[in-house]
Design a protein around this motif. Structure first.
Motif, short mmCIF file in Angstrom:
data_model
loop_
_atom_site.label_atom_id
_atom_site.label_comp_id
_atom_site.label_asym_id
_atom_site.label_seq_id
_atom_site.Cartn_x
_atom_site.Cartn_y
_atom_site.Cartn_z
N ALA A 7 0.83 -1.20 0.00
CA ALA A 7 0.00 0.00 0.00
C ALA A 7 0.87 1.26 0.00
O ALA A 7 0.58 2.23 -0.69
CB ALA A 7 -0.93 -0.01 1.21
N HIS A 8 1.96 1.22 0.78
CA HIS A 8 2.85 2.38 0.86
C HIS A 8 3.54 2.65 -0.47
O HIS A 8 3.69 3.80 -0.89
CB HIS A 8 3.89 2.13 1.95
CG HIS A 8 4.97 3.16 2.03
ND1 HIS A 8 4.72 4.46 2.38
CD2 HIS A 8 6.30 3.09 1.78
CE1 HIS A 8 5.84 5.15 2.36
NE2 HIS A 8 6.82 4.35 2.00
N THR A 154 -5.51 0.00 0.87
CA THR A 154 -5.92 -1.41 0.90
C THR A 154 -6.77 -1.65 2.14
O THR A 154 -6.41 -1.23 3.24
CB THR A 154 -4.69 -2.33 0.93
OG1 THR A 154 -3.90 -2.09 -0.24
CG2 THR A 154 -5.11 -3.79 0.94
N PHE A 155 -7.89 -2.34 1.94
CA PHE A 155 -8.82 -2.63 3.02
C PHE A 155 -8.83 -4.14 3.28
O PHE A 155 -9.03 -4.93 2.35
CB PHE A 155 -10.23 -2.14 2.66
CG PHE A 155 -11.25 -2.37 3.74
CD1 PHE A 155 -11.22 -1.63 4.91
CD2 PHE A 155 -12.25 -3.32 3.58
CE1 PHE A 155 -12.17 -1.83 5.92
CE2 PHE A 155 -13.20 -3.52 4.57
CZ PHE A 155 -13.16 -2.77 5.74
N ILE A 156 -8.60 -4.54 4.54
CA ILE A 156 -8.54 -5.95 4.91
C ILE A 156 -9.64 -6.24 5.94
O ILE A 156 -9.73 -5.55 6.96
CB ILE A 156 -7.17 -6.30 5.51
CG1 ILE A 156 -6.05 -5.87 4.55
CG2 ILE A 156 -7.07 -7.79 5.79
CD1 ILE A 156 -4.67 -5.99 5.15
N SER A 157 -10.46 -7.23 5.68
CA SER A 157 -11.57 -7.53 6.58
C SER A 157 -11.85 -9.03 6.62
O SER A 157 -11.26 -9.82 5.87
CB SER A 157 -12.83 -6.78 6.12
OG SER A 157 -13.27 -7.31 4.87
N TRP A 256 -7.69 -0.52 7.62
CA TRP A 256 -7.43 0.30 6.45
C TRP A 256 -5.95 0.66 6.40
O TRP A 256 -5.41 1.22 7.34
CB TRP A 256 -8.28 1.56 6.50
CG TRP A 256 -8.01 2.56 5.42
CD1 TRP A 256 -7.50 3.82 5.57
CD2 TRP A 256 -8.25 2.40 4.01
NE1 TRP A 256 -7.41 4.44 4.35
CE2 TRP A 256 -7.86 3.60 3.38
CE3 TRP A 256 -8.76 1.36 3.23
CZ2 TRP A 256 -7.95 3.79 2.00
CZ3 TRP A 256 -8.85 1.53 1.86
CH2 TRP A 256 -8.46 2.73 1.25
N TYR A 257 -5.29 0.29 5.30
CA TYR A 257 -3.88 0.64 5.07
C TYR A 257 -3.82 1.70 3.97
O TYR A 257 -3.87 1.38 2.78
CB TYR A 257 -3.08 -0.58 4.64
CG TYR A 257 -2.86 -1.60 5.74
CD1 TYR A 257 -3.09 -1.29 7.07
CD2 TYR A 257 -2.42 -2.89 5.45
CE1 TYR A 257 -2.88 -2.22 8.07
CE2 TYR A 257 -2.21 -3.82 6.44
CZ TYR A 257 -2.44 -3.49 7.75
OH TYR A 257 -2.24 -4.41 8.74
N PRO A 258 -3.74 2.97 4.32
CA PRO A 258 -3.73 4.03 3.30
C PRO A 258 -2.40 4.09 2.56
O PRO A 258 -1.35 3.70 3.10
CB PRO A 258 -3.94 5.30 4.14
CG PRO A 258 -3.40 4.96 5.48
CD PRO A 258 -3.66 3.50 5.68
N ILE A 290 3.28 1.00 11.51
CA ILE A 290 4.24 1.48 10.51
C ILE A 290 3.56 2.65 9.81
O ILE A 290 2.62 2.46 9.03
CB ILE A 290 4.63 0.39 9.51
CG1 ILE A 290 5.41 -0.72 10.22
CG2 ILE A 290 5.48 0.98 8.39
CD1 ILE A 290 5.92 -1.81 9.32
N GLY A 291 4.02 3.84 10.12
CA GLY A 291 3.29 5.03 9.69
C GLY A 291 1.96 5.07 10.42
O GLY A 291 1.90 5.01 11.65
N ASN A 292 0.87 5.13 9.69
CA ASN A 292 -0.46 5.09 10.29
C ASN A 292 -1.16 3.77 9.97
O ASN A 292 -2.38 3.72 9.86
CB ASN A 292 -1.30 6.27 9.80
CG ASN A 292 -1.28 6.39 8.28
OD1 ASN A 292 -0.55 5.69 7.58
ND2 ASN A 292 -2.09 7.30 7.75
#
Length: 419
Positions: A7-8, A154-157, A256-258, A290-292
């Motif tokens: 994602a990053h 990326t959204f993980i659920s 949520w991984y922006p 890691i970051g946000n």
């Protein structure tokens, strides 16, 4: 960590599935099998087969498959081969100029991504030329997790699993609640309570524990309920079903991984004090970002009884330090170097213990394995920094919280409902 890095770096992750993976593994040991029923050759009598490759059911099969695949990637890469991760040996990195290809392997599932789409197609053909595989497709489901790759992150659920859970335990018609554990509830052995069916209670706890892989908001509540599996009572079952009622109202929540944001590793460490009414032990709660992007977390009852709040927080910080150091090593496989990693702590006394050896007389009763954090502070591998309690993200892993505080921390951890 793989998905957070993807994602990053803003690249799409794809998936390949190896068909009959274990049958590709070359055996190093001598293994013999009888002639299978229905395929006996009577002219050979009692002779047996010597295996060259693994079969499903062999204890050596998983290792043999991994060794075969690992050797193929490292020896026969596009030009110079892949580099295997030193910490995570299922991770492989291939670099070509400014582009890189990341590969993560879990038994017969392979996910990969790159900054250059042509490398992905080339890798897919490269693998299909050696092994029988499915066609390359965008990653949508991996290890029980649903993955949605969008333009901004990326959204993980685990939405489908949560819905199935509601049906399995008959919670579809029940009302929902806002928090998984009431702040006024203090769970104990409940010696006078009415026993419940032990197998059903354990099945419920087991399914909830699996769900904590993607739902840090229920980690503490599930951990507390899991302490009473040996002799569950009605009060324990009621508390466990409350978690289901909470999930019913937020089934589509996930991590949520922006794509925006830095990639700096940071840890949060907290502890309650003698929170367990049964043995008066404290609960450690930590999370690593890691970051946000939330990467790892845990909530665990400590092994020994703490004699002060500072001691309880100090022990929790030691556990967080161990996890942070492991993650720092893993990040080196991604060619990310970290130094002076901050661990956020809301107890100044615990911070002083790590920095002042004179306080040894007050801490000599603490298990020596927790004191290694002092060495890491001295080496400047980590830095213990003070953070106010209202900004302590690990608070959600140590105690029941009121609705407003609980929702605030969920948001800070990146738990959202994708609209």
């Amino acid at each position: 960590m793989f998905l957070a890095y993807a994602a990053h770096k803003n690249f799409t992750v794809y998936q390949l599935d190896v068909k009959s993976a274990f049958l590709n593994g070359l055996l190093e040991e001598e293994v013999y099998v009888e002639q299978p029923p229905g395929f006996e050759q009577k002219t050979l009598g009692d002779k047996v087969y010597k295996l060259k490759k693994a079969l499903y059911g062999l204890k050596q099969a998983p290792r043999a498959w991994y060794d075969t695949l690992s050797q193929f990637l490292t020896d026969n890469g596009f030009t110079k081969g892949f580099t295997k991760g030193k910490v995570d040996t299922t991770f492989f990195l291939f670099e070509k100029g400014q582009d890189c290809l990341l590969v993560q392997i879990y038994v017969d599932d392979i996910i990969f991504g790159t900054t250059n789409e042509s490398l992905c197609k080339k890798f897919s053909k490269f693998m299909q030329g050696k092994f029988e595989m499915s066609m390359m497709r965008e990653l949508t489901f991996f290890l029980g997790l649903q993955v949605k790759q969008l333009k901004d992150g990326t959204f993980i659920s685990q939405t489908k699993y949560t819905r199935d859970l509601m049906k399995k335990f008959g919670m579809e018609e029940k009302s929902s609640v806002k928090i998984p554990m009431n702040t006024s509830v203090k769970m104990d052995m409940d010696a006078d309570g009415k026993p419940v069916y032990q197998t059903r209670y354990r099945a419920l706890i087991g399914t909830l524990l699996y769900l904590t892989a993607n739902r840090p908001d229920i980690t503490f509540a599930v951990g507390v309920c899991a302490r009473f599996q040996s002799a569950p009572k009605e009060s324990h079952m009621t508390a466990a079903k409350r978690i289901l009622r909470y999930l019913k109202g937020c089934q589509e929540v996930g991590l949520w991984y922006p794509k925006e944001g830095g990639f700096k590793l940071i840890g949060y460490s907290d502890s309650d004090y003698v929170g367990c009414r049964v043995d008066r032990k404290s609960t450690s709660g930590t999370c690593q970002m890691i970051g946000n992007r939330l990467i790892s977390w845990f909530s665990k009852k400590q092994n020994s009884i703490a004699t002060s709040t500072a001691e309880a927080v100090y022990i929790a910080a030691g556990s967080c330090c161990a996890q942070v150091l492991w993650m720092r090593q893993q990040l080196r496989d991604y060619e990310v170097q970290e130094k002076e990693i901050p661990i956020m702590c809301d107890n100044t006394s615990a911070i002083a213990i790590t920095q002042n050896p004179v306080l040894h007389s007050r801490t000599k009763h603490i298990d020596v394995r927790y004191h290694f954090i002092r060495d890491q502070v001295e080496k400047k591998d980590i830095v213990l920094e003070y953070i106010s309690t209202d900004k302590q993200l690990a608070d959600i892993f140590t105690k029941p919280l009121c609705e407003s505080r609980f929702e605030e921390l969920k948001h800070e951890l990146g738990l959202i409902e994708l609209s």
